[in-house]
Scaffold this active site. Sequence first.
Site, mmCIF file in Angstrom:
data_model
loop_
_atom_site.group_PDB
_atom_site.id
_atom_site.type_symbol
_atom_site.label_atom_id
_atom_site.label_comp_id
_atom_site.label_asym_id
_atom_site.label_seq_id
_atom_site.Cartn_x
_atom_site.Cartn_y
_atom_site.Cartn_z
ATOM 1 C CE LYS A 201 -3.198 2.750 0.359
ATOM 2 N NZ LYS A 201 -4.477 2.920 -0.449
ATOM 3 C CB CYS A 255 -4.166 8.560 -0.116
ATOM 4 S SG CYS A 255 -5.718 8.344 0.424
HETATM 5 N N1 SAJ Z 1 -2.195 14.551 -9.079
HETATM 6 C C1 SAJ Z 1 -1.123 15.285 -10.075
HETATM 7 N N2 SAJ Z 1 -0.921 14.604 -11.176
HETATM 8 C C2 SAJ Z 1 -1.116 13.365 -11.719
HETATM 9 C C3 SAJ Z 1 -2.236 12.963 -11.039
HETATM 10 C C4 SAJ Z 1 -2.631 13.385 -9.652
HETATM 11 O O1 SAJ Z 1 -0.808 16.192 -9.702
HETATM 12 O O2 SAJ Z 1 -1.073 13.271 -12.657
HETATM 13 C C5 SAJ Z 1 -2.568 15.038 -7.876
HETATM 14 C C6 SAJ Z 1 -4.268 15.321 -7.914
HETATM 15 O O3 SAJ Z 1 -4.460 16.410 -8.258
HETATM 16 C C7 SAJ Z 1 -4.283 14.965 -6.183
HETATM 17 C C8 SAJ Z 1 -3.195 13.992 -5.825
HETATM 18 O O4 SAJ Z 1 -2.407 14.075 -6.960
HETATM 19 O O5 SAJ Z 1 -4.174 16.309 -5.675
HETATM 20 C C9 SAJ Z 1 -3.774 12.936 -5.386
HETATM 21 O O6 SAJ Z 1 -4.586 12.307 -6.350
HETATM 22 P P1 SAJ Z 1 -4.887 10.947 -7.104
HETATM 23 O O7 SAJ Z 1 -5.858 10.906 -7.987
HETATM 24 O O8 SAJ Z 1 -3.478 10.439 -7.670
HETATM 25 O O9 SAJ Z 1 -5.011 10.055 -5.908
HETATM 26 P P2 SAJ Z 1 -6.091 9.821 -4.446
HETATM 27 O O10 SAJ Z 1 -5.354 10.608 -3.357
HETATM 28 O O11 SAJ Z 1 -7.367 10.422 -4.774
HETATM 29 O O12 SAJ Z 1 -6.166 8.473 -4.448
HETATM 30 C C10 SAJ Z 1 -5.103 7.693 -4.445
HETATM 31 C C11 SAJ Z 1 -4.952 6.279 -5.274
HETATM 32 N N3 SAJ Z 1 -3.582 5.700 -5.181
HETATM 33 C C12 SAJ Z 1 -3.071 5.561 -6.400
HETATM 34 O O13 SAJ Z 1 -3.618 5.816 -7.493
HETATM 35 C C13 SAJ Z 1 -1.688 4.742 -6.507
HETATM 36 C C14 SAJ Z 1 -6.058 5.294 -4.710
HETATM 37 O O14 SAJ Z 1 -6.040 4.115 -5.607
HETATM 38 C C15 SAJ Z 1 -5.605 4.994 -3.328
HETATM 39 O O15 SAJ Z 1 -6.906 4.075 -2.855
HETATM 40 C C16 SAJ Z 1 -5.753 6.278 -2.570
HETATM 41 O O16 SAJ Z 1 -4.820 7.072 -2.890
HETATM 42 C C17 SAJ Z 1 -5.694 5.990 -0.861
HETATM 43 O O17 SAJ Z 1 -6.790 5.911 -0.450
HETATM 44 O O18 SAJ Z 1 -4.605 5.587 -0.598
#
Ligand code: SAJ
Length: 401
Positions: A201, A255
Amino acid sequence: MLVQFIGLGYIGLPTAAVVAQKGIRVHGVDVNTHVVETINRGEIHIVEQGLEGVVRESVGKGWFTASTVPVVADVHLVVVPTPFKGVHEPDISFVEAATRTLIPFLKEGDTFIIESTSPVGTTEQMAGLIFRERPELEGRIYVAYCPERVLPGNVLYELIYNDRVIGGLNDASTEKAKEFYKTFVEGELYGTNARTAEMCKLTENSSRDVQIAFANELSLICDKAGINVWELIALANKHPRVNILQPGAGVGGHCIAVDPWFLVSEYPRESKLITTGREVNNYKSFWCAEKIRGVMLEFELKQGRKPLTAFMGLAFKPNIDDLRESPAKYIAQKVMQSEQNNFMVVEPNIREHSVFKISEYKDAYERADIVVFLVAHDEFKGLEYREDKVILDFAGVFKKE
Ligand code: SAJ
């Protein structure tokens, strides 16, 4: 079979409701009486697409009940938050408290599963806690760790279709936990040991954080070099073995911006890249705030008046209403300080906010001199690019797909 969930938040509630929808009896426990009462009315206290219907149905049919106290059950899941304490140290006190409340209710043959994001070794630690108080249960209950992996905004789909990693304290525990997840998961179930599942994780979220940091670093280089970073990444990604993520206003949520620290705090000497990734992503938000200030000052010097600046988006990522650990919120607050005049704040997914007066997005876009896109909400993508305004597009709203 009776399944008990300790924690009815962003993960516990949807999981409980999905299990109940399968016709399995579910007992949900939360310390918050408001949460318990809301659920027992068939309503929800969080925003997640499609969740209200599932909760209404499972509560209505009598499969799902909520309470502030645990009961005797067959499968017990701990789904509580693991925040920070001190300087980025994981705080497992909620996991510990949840485990302790369950101890008197455990019986031979039960399955005890932790889903909360946890530092490596937590499952062993919680098993130790249980067996110290109930030594007669040692070797007679099944203990496993199975991290949740769902993406906020797409939880109901991902709960069912994502693959899961399940790590038992022994093989029998892994198998028993798998049997439970088979009742509602359509994805593959991969067995391992508890420590590997815990580390898995943290690895998944750290990997995403480091990759976003790379994109954010490119955005800083491109800003200096006069190159459009969105176009650059799109072109680099045409290479068959390159897949760069997107830069933004920083990394938020509870997360990705949190979990990498769990590794750093325990293995500081070994996790240099993960630490740097965190620092780069945090710095990106600070850099955005400085950039906005610079542009505002330039405007004032040129035009002889203060600009009207619009912040577009407050959520931590596109198309959600969740402002927790939001870089957009941090940037708006940092630039505005306590001043509300000369600023407009837009967040199409919320109606009101305790600090910001929320403006309508089209109106703000029309009126502002400087428009700062902090989140790429779908609504914003429908706006026409305006040459007559100063536009700072940190979110890639106007990038060519
Ligand atoms: N972000 C970027 N650039 C990207 C992708 C995301 O700047 O290319 C930013 C988003 O705007 C946001 C942050 O990253 O601020 C996190 O967003 P996210 O969509 O990557 O992830 P979360 O936090 O919504 O969910 C993540 C997921 N983990 C992964 O993709 C590895 C989800 O599957 C997990 O279950 C979740 O964390 C968790 O609960 O741990």
